[in-house]
Design a protein around this motif. Structure first.
Motif, PDB file in Angstrom:
ATOM      1  N   MET A 163      41.686 -31.085  31.568  1.00 11.76           N
ATOM      2  CA  MET A 163      41.567 -30.464  32.929  1.00 11.76           C
ATOM      3  C   MET A 163      40.275 -29.671  33.262  1.00 11.76           C
ATOM      4  O   MET A 163      39.853 -28.909  32.508  1.00 11.76           O
ATOM      5  CB  MET A 163      42.574 -29.296  32.839  1.00 11.76           C
ATOM      6  CG  MET A 163      43.232 -28.767  34.333  1.00 11.76           C
ATOM      7  SD  MET A 163      43.589 -29.519  35.390  1.00 11.76           S
ATOM      8  CE  MET A 163      45.317 -30.016  34.983  1.00 11.76           C
ATOM      9  N   ALA A 164      39.877 -29.913  34.517  1.00 11.05           N
ATOM     10  CA  ALA A 164      38.838 -29.188  35.128  1.00 11.05           C
ATOM     11  C   ALA A 164      38.962 -27.710  35.110  1.00 11.05           C
ATOM     12  O   ALA A 164      40.121 -27.296  35.360  1.00 11.05           O
ATOM     13  CB  ALA A 164      38.070 -29.820  36.277  1.00 11.05           C
ATOM     14  N   THR A 165      38.074 -26.703  35.134  1.00 13.52           N
ATOM     15  CA  THR A 165      38.052 -25.560  34.908  1.00 13.52           C
ATOM     16  C   THR A 165      37.450 -24.804  36.407  1.00 13.52           C
ATOM     17  O   THR A 165      36.383 -25.240  36.590  1.00 13.52           O
ATOM     18  CB  THR A 165      37.346 -24.817  33.759  1.00 13.52           C
ATOM     19  OG1 THR A 165      38.023 -25.201  32.821  1.00 13.52           O
ATOM     20  CG2 THR A 165      37.696 -23.337  33.951  1.00 13.52           C
ATOM     21  N   GLY A 166      38.181 -24.464  37.278  1.00 13.83           N
ATOM     22  CA  GLY A 166      37.607 -23.876  38.387  1.00 13.83           C
ATOM     23  C   GLY A 166      36.971 -22.322  38.063  1.00 13.83           C
ATOM     24  O   GLY A 166      37.362 -21.785  37.109  1.00 13.83           O
ATOM     25  N   HIS A 167      36.222 -21.960  38.962  1.00 13.27           N
ATOM     26  CA  HIS A 167      35.444 -20.872  38.779  1.00 13.27           C
ATOM     27  C   HIS A 167      35.029 -20.468  40.310  1.00 13.27           C
ATOM     28  O   HIS A 167      33.852 -19.734  40.182  1.00 13.27           O
ATOM     29  CB  HIS A 167      34.201 -20.964  37.967  1.00 13.27           C
ATOM     30  CG  HIS A 167      33.418 -22.124  37.985  1.00 13.27           C
ATOM     31  ND1 HIS A 167      32.611 -22.583  36.849  1.00 13.27           N
ATOM     32  CD2 HIS A 167      32.988 -22.776  39.064  1.00 13.27           C
ATOM     33  CE1 HIS A 167      31.907 -23.781  37.246  1.00 13.27           C
ATOM     34  NE2 HIS A 167      31.980 -23.897  38.531  1.00 13.27           N
TER      35      HIS A 167
ATOM     36  N   THR B   6      34.416 -27.082  38.448  1.00  9.32           N
ATOM     37  CA  THR B   6      34.019 -27.929  37.345  1.00  9.32           C
ATOM     38  C   THR B   6      34.551 -29.169  37.442  1.00  9.32           C
ATOM     39  O   THR B   6      35.991 -29.524  37.368  1.00  9.32           O
ATOM     40  CB  THR B   6      34.187 -27.324  35.947  1.00  9.32           C
ATOM     41  OG1 THR B   6      33.331 -26.240  35.972  1.00  9.32           O
ATOM     42  CG2 THR B   6      33.465 -28.218  34.890  1.00  9.32           C
ATOM     43  N   LEU B   7      33.941 -30.337  37.513  1.00  9.48           N
ATOM     44  CA  LEU B   7      34.310 -31.668  37.620  1.00  9.48           C
ATOM     45  C   LEU B   7      34.352 -32.620  36.598  1.00  9.48           C
ATOM     46  O   LEU B   7      33.450 -32.302  35.697  1.00  9.48           O
ATOM     47  CB  LEU B   7      33.665 -32.277  38.922  1.00  9.48           C
ATOM     48  CG  LEU B   7      33.633 -31.909  40.307  1.00  9.48           C
ATOM     49  CD1 LEU B   7      32.635 -32.713  41.228  1.00  9.48           C
ATOM     50  CD2 LEU B   7      35.138 -31.818  40.761  1.00  9.48           C
ATOM     51  N   ARG B   8      35.377 -33.193  36.347  1.00  4.74           N
ATOM     52  CA  ARG B   8      35.128 -33.998  35.055  1.00  4.74           C
ATOM     53  C   ARG B   8      34.366 -35.626  35.337  1.00  4.74           C
ATOM     54  O   ARG B   8      34.176 -35.483  36.707  1.00  4.74           O
ATOM     55  CB  ARG B   8      36.595 -34.728  34.802  1.00  4.74           C
ATOM     56  CG  ARG B   8      37.746 -33.531  34.380  1.00  4.74           C
ATOM     57  CD  ARG B   8      38.928 -34.315  34.048  1.00  4.74           C
ATOM     58  NE  ARG B   8      39.441 -35.213  35.023  1.00  4.74           N
ATOM     59  CZ  ARG B   8      40.396 -34.645  36.184  1.00  4.74           C
ATOM     60  NH1 ARG B   8      40.640 -33.431  36.231  1.00  4.74           N
ATOM     61  NH2 ARG B   8      40.679 -35.492  36.779  1.00  4.74           N
ATOM     62  N   THR B   9      33.956 -36.209  34.394  1.00  4.20           N
ATOM     63  CA  THR B   9      33.302 -37.167  34.726  1.00  4.20           C
ATOM     64  C   THR B   9      33.719 -38.364  35.496  1.00  4.20           C
ATOM     65  O   THR B   9      33.193 -38.789  36.479  1.00  4.20           O
ATOM     66  CB  THR B   9      32.796 -38.083  33.310  1.00  4.20           C
ATOM     67  OG1 THR B   9      31.870 -37.038  32.414  1.00  4.20           O
ATOM     68  CG2 THR B   9      31.882 -39.186  33.752  1.00  4.20           C
TER      69      THR B   9
END
Length: 393
Positions: free
Chosen positions: A1-5, A379-382
């Protein structure tokens, strides 16, 4: 899971920030006519980096020469690479330069800015570049640098970094130092008049992308927000107008947007579009065109990632509204309107940038670690970055 910030606006308006700008900036039509006297106050042996498309540069050289200023001309033929930097440094040192002036588009300004930092610095220019060095060398005190843009796009006239290509590694990297900010920036929108439609489109989309990514960036602050909010809506409308006809007022708006986009990115950051552009650009292709091609789908996929993490999408929705209004599509999705706009005006596709689909995973993984990507609102995954590339086409 991507992590937002992504910080919300209430927190954003309470955080501390710093502001870096050129030492002095002059904006307005016909301000180019004061360039010679301003330059004469900064040095007497001037290296002048220029392109070939703006005849006014010849007038500037004549004026400087008449004032007793020695001028060594270096032509910028393309986006600067390491060999161009090395050749320019060697020529400038032999000339005993004490000031650097760049008149031209982003490529000329980046080369001039790099020379200003590298001429007094020992060793090979490659030693000072990010990415290819774990710990780049620190520049010596740069020479005074004057930036006079003749296109509206990169905002390089207001930033502290110069982008240099490293062809053997198929990447573009930055020479970065706060002291590389120009001693003087002169922005005369009249110098951009008559720029070909394709160049106007690509450079304009570069400025708009920089403003939008700076606005969505995790390091946005109240000052950069003010720059972006004031510049994005008129810039979109102006670019739309310039695709239909030449218009001095629209040129003024784009010159202002370009300058403010440089200030915004220098004081906040960017996002995944510029992270990808840094990787793709190393393979060839105009930086602004790459940014414009990626922007609509990067906005869409970034917004979806924020929703996935139950984050706030108000800024994305605000940007979409600006796009719809500026592109005369008030009742439609602004992101879709942007995609229709770039397609209708012939912006190149990813296939024109030497990027086959087989390379998408490699490019996406490299972009995840690019310096610009660190400012992305989430934050985006590949696989999400690959989805941007597939959708952009």
């Amino acid at each position: 899971m991507a992590t937002g910030h992504r910080r919300d606006d209430a927190v954003l308006n309470m955080v501390g920030f710093s502001l870096s700008t050129p030492a002095r900036s002059v904006f307005g039509r016909d301000t180019r006519h004061q360039a010679a006297s301003e330059i004469a106050a900064l040095g007497h042996r001037v290296v002048l980096v220029r392109g070939r498309s703006v005849a006014w540069v010849d007038e500037l050289i004549q004026s400087l020469t008449a004032m007793g200023i020695a001028v060594e001309t270096i032509f910028s033929r393309a986006e600067p690479d390491l060999d161009a930097a090395r050749a320019g440094v060697a020529a400038a040192r032999a000339f005993s330069a004490d000031c650097v002036v760049a008149v031209g588009g982003g490529a000329a300004i980046d080369l001039g800015k790099a020379l200003a930092g590298l001429i007094p610095s020992e060793g090979d220019p490659a030693d000072y570049l990010e990415v290819i060095n774990e710990t780049p060398r620190t520049l010596s005190e740069p020479l005074p640098f004057v930036a006079i843009p003749t296109t509206s796009g990169t905002g390089a006239e207001a930033t502290r970094n110069a982008v240099i290509s490293v062809p053997e590694r198929q990447i573009k990297v930055s020479l970065r130092d706060p002291r590389l900010l120009p001693a003087l920036t002169i922005v005369d929108p009249a110098l951009t008049g008559g720029t070909p439609k394709g160049v106007t489109l690509a450079t304009g989309l570069d400025a708009i992308t920089q403003l939008i990514e700076s606005y969505l960036c995790i390091r946005a602050n109240p000052v950069t927000d003010a720059f972006c909010r004031s510049a994005v809506p008129p810039a979109i409308a102006a670019l739309n107008r310039l695709m239909q006809a030449e218009d001095p007022a629209a040129r003024d708006a784009m010159a202002r947007a370009s300058y403010l986009s440089g200030l915004a990115l220098a004081n906040s950051g960017l996002g995944i579009v510029h992270g990808l552009a840094a990787v793709i650009g190393g393979r060839g292709g105009a930086h602004g065109a790459i940014c414009g091609r990626l922007l609509p789908d990067a906005l869409r996929i970034n917004r979806a990632a924020v929703v996935e993490q139950s984050g706030a999408t108000d800024r994305f929705d605000e940007v979409a509204g600006w796009l719809a209004e500026g592109l005369s599509a008030p009742n439609s999705d602004g992101i879709a309107a942007l995609r229709r706009f770039i397609d209708a005006n012939g912006l190149p596709g990813l296939g024109d940038f030497h990027l086959p689909e087989a390379d998408f995973t490699e490019v996406a993984e490299a972009a995840r670690h690019a310096s610009s990507t660190k400012g992305n609102p989430v934050t985006l995954r590949t696989d999400q970055i690959e989805a941007i590339l597939r959708a952009a086409g």
